[in-house]
Design an enzyme around this catalytic site. Structure first.
Site, PDB file in Angstrom:
ATOM      1  N   ASP A  67     -23.635  -0.382   5.725  1.00  0.00           N
ATOM      2  CA  ASP A  67     -23.996   0.209   7.010  1.00  0.00           C
ATOM      3  C   ASP A  67     -22.875   1.072   7.555  1.00  0.00           C
ATOM      4  O   ASP A  67     -21.742   1.044   7.060  1.00  0.00           O
ATOM      5  CB  ASP A  67     -24.388  -0.888   8.016  1.00  0.00           C
ATOM      6  N   ASN A 130     -26.493 -14.429  14.836  1.00  0.00           N
ATOM      7  CA  ASN A 130     -27.950 -14.510  15.017  1.00  0.00           C
ATOM      8  C   ASN A 130     -28.694 -14.376  13.679  1.00  0.00           C
ATOM      9  O   ASN A 130     -29.898 -14.175  13.655  1.00  0.00           O
ATOM     10  CB  ASN A 130     -28.429 -13.431  16.002  1.00  0.00           C
ATOM     11  N   HIS A 132     -28.224 -11.979  11.414  1.00  0.00           N
ATOM     12  CA  HIS A 132     -28.406 -10.625  10.856  1.00  0.00           C
ATOM     13  C   HIS A 132     -27.590 -10.432   9.586  1.00  0.00           C
ATOM     14  O   HIS A 132     -26.536 -11.055   9.415  1.00  0.00           O
ATOM     15  CB  HIS A 132     -28.117  -9.533  11.902  1.00  0.00           C
ATOM     16  N   GLU A 137     -31.493  -6.887  12.308  1.00  0.00           N
ATOM     17  CA  GLU A 137     -31.545  -7.889  13.368  1.00  0.00           C
ATOM     18  C   GLU A 137     -32.785  -8.768  13.198  1.00  0.00           C
ATOM     19  O   GLU A 137     -33.689  -8.423  12.425  1.00  0.00           O
ATOM     20  CB  GLU A 137     -31.593  -7.177  14.728  1.00  0.00           C
TER      21      GLU A 137
HETATM   22  C1  F6R Z   1     -20.907  -5.321   8.272  1.00  0.00           C
HETATM   23  C2  F6R Z   1     -22.173  -6.015   8.342  1.00  0.00           C
HETATM   24  C3  F6R Z   1     -22.428  -7.094   9.356  1.00  0.00           C
HETATM   25  C4  F6R Z   1     -21.411  -8.215   9.287  1.00  0.00           C
HETATM   26  C5  F6R Z   1     -21.751  -9.324  10.284  1.00  0.00           C
HETATM   27  C6  F6R Z   1     -20.685 -10.385  10.323  1.00  0.00           C
HETATM   28  O1  F6R Z   1     -20.933  -4.334   7.268  1.00  0.00           O
HETATM   29  O2  F6R Z   1     -23.032  -5.703   7.602  1.00  0.00           O
HETATM   30  O3  F6R Z   1     -23.714  -7.626   9.148  1.00  0.00           O
HETATM   31  O4  F6R Z   1     -21.369  -8.739   7.997  1.00  0.00           O
HETATM   32  O5  F6R Z   1     -21.920  -8.787  11.557  1.00  0.00           O
HETATM   33  O6  F6R Z   1     -19.523  -9.846  10.860  1.00  0.00           O
HETATM   34  P1  F6R Z   1     -18.123 -10.586  10.735  1.00  0.00           P
HETATM   35  O7  F6R Z   1     -17.813 -10.673   9.294  1.00  0.00           O
HETATM   36  O8  F6R Z   1     -17.149  -9.697  11.460  1.00  0.00           O
HETATM   37  O9  F6R Z   1     -18.303 -11.913  11.360  1.00  0.00           O
END
Ligand code: F6R
Length: 237
Positions: A67, A130, A132, A137
């Protein structure tokens, strides 16, 4: 889905990093799907450490990131391109043109580009509190390919810790879809800390529940390795 409970995020990083470097040695043309955020940081550190120690080359490796925010330049410290350069790419001999990030311009071709490169051999994932994965989401359509998303308040709040103020967090991003992720040939998901326990618990129930996007990995045809630390495990028991 295989669950591994390790003591700390450092240990998880060393373990996944070692496994990935082994795979790059076996297949120098490997295609890696990469994540940003705090979860993969120790993995990237370990990949750099083992690769430099063993002289492993990345000149034929292709990468596709999950992303990217809309509207941030590559030079913006909060952009995912900047993050990847700083935490992984700049230490190894990757070719700049081997890196792919989804954008407004390429999003309708991103899945095709992945397919044309042979498909993602190893996809690295974090998970949101959550549930994701990437920016998919809760209640995202499971058939979605790479697409644009409006970020939820929950995610904007979670991610604001990386920005000076919550108002600087972009409200839109481009993300691989759940369908894109499910095409991967092997998946490593990292979840550490107590705030991920509920999402992981739901994912480990063994079925797909749209309120927890990560649970779609129960439908994956490939191997899914879930690495959690003791703290995350404590909250699941
Ligand atoms: C980032 C991504 C997000 C993160 C998720 C967890 O490329 O795809 O889905 O993996 O938000 O974030 P952290 O690792 O910072 O807890």
């Amino acid at each position: 889905m295989e669950l591994y409970v390790l003591r700390s995020k450092e240990e998880i990083g060393l373990e996944i990093g070692r496994r990935i470097v082994e795979r790059v040695k076996q297949n120098p043309y490997i295609v890696l799907g990469l994540a940003t955020g705090s979860s993969p940081l120790f993995t990237y550190e370990a990949i750099v450490k083992y690769s430099l120690a063993e002289n492993v080359s990345y000149k034929n490796v292709t990468t596709f990131n999950l992303d990217e925010y809309v509207g941030l330049e590559e030079t913006n410290k909060q952009s995912y391109r900047y993050f990847m350069n700083e935490n992984l790419f700049k230490y190894l001999d990757f070719k700049k043109e081997s890196h792919h990030f989804p954008s407004i311009e390429n999003m309708s071709n991103y899945d095709e580009e992945i397919k044309n490169s042979g498909g993602i051999d190893i996809q690295l994932l974090g998970i949101g509190s959550n549930g994701h994965i990437a920016f998919n989401e809760p209640f995202t359509n499971i058939d979605e390919k790479t697409h644009i998303v409006e970020l939820t308040e929950n995610t904007i709040k979670d991610n604001s810790r990386f920005f000076k103020s919550i108002n600087e967090v972009p409200t839109k991003a481009i993300t691989m879809g759940l369908n894109t992720i499910l095409q991967s040939k092997e998946i490593f998901l990292i979840a550490t800390g107590k705030n991920k326990s509920m999402a992981v618990k739901k994912m480990l129930e063994g079925k797909y529940d749209p309120s927890c996007p990560a649970s779609c990995l129960n439908l994956a045809k490939c191997k899914v390795h879930v690495y959690i630390d003791d703290e995350c495990y404590e909250g699941i028991k």
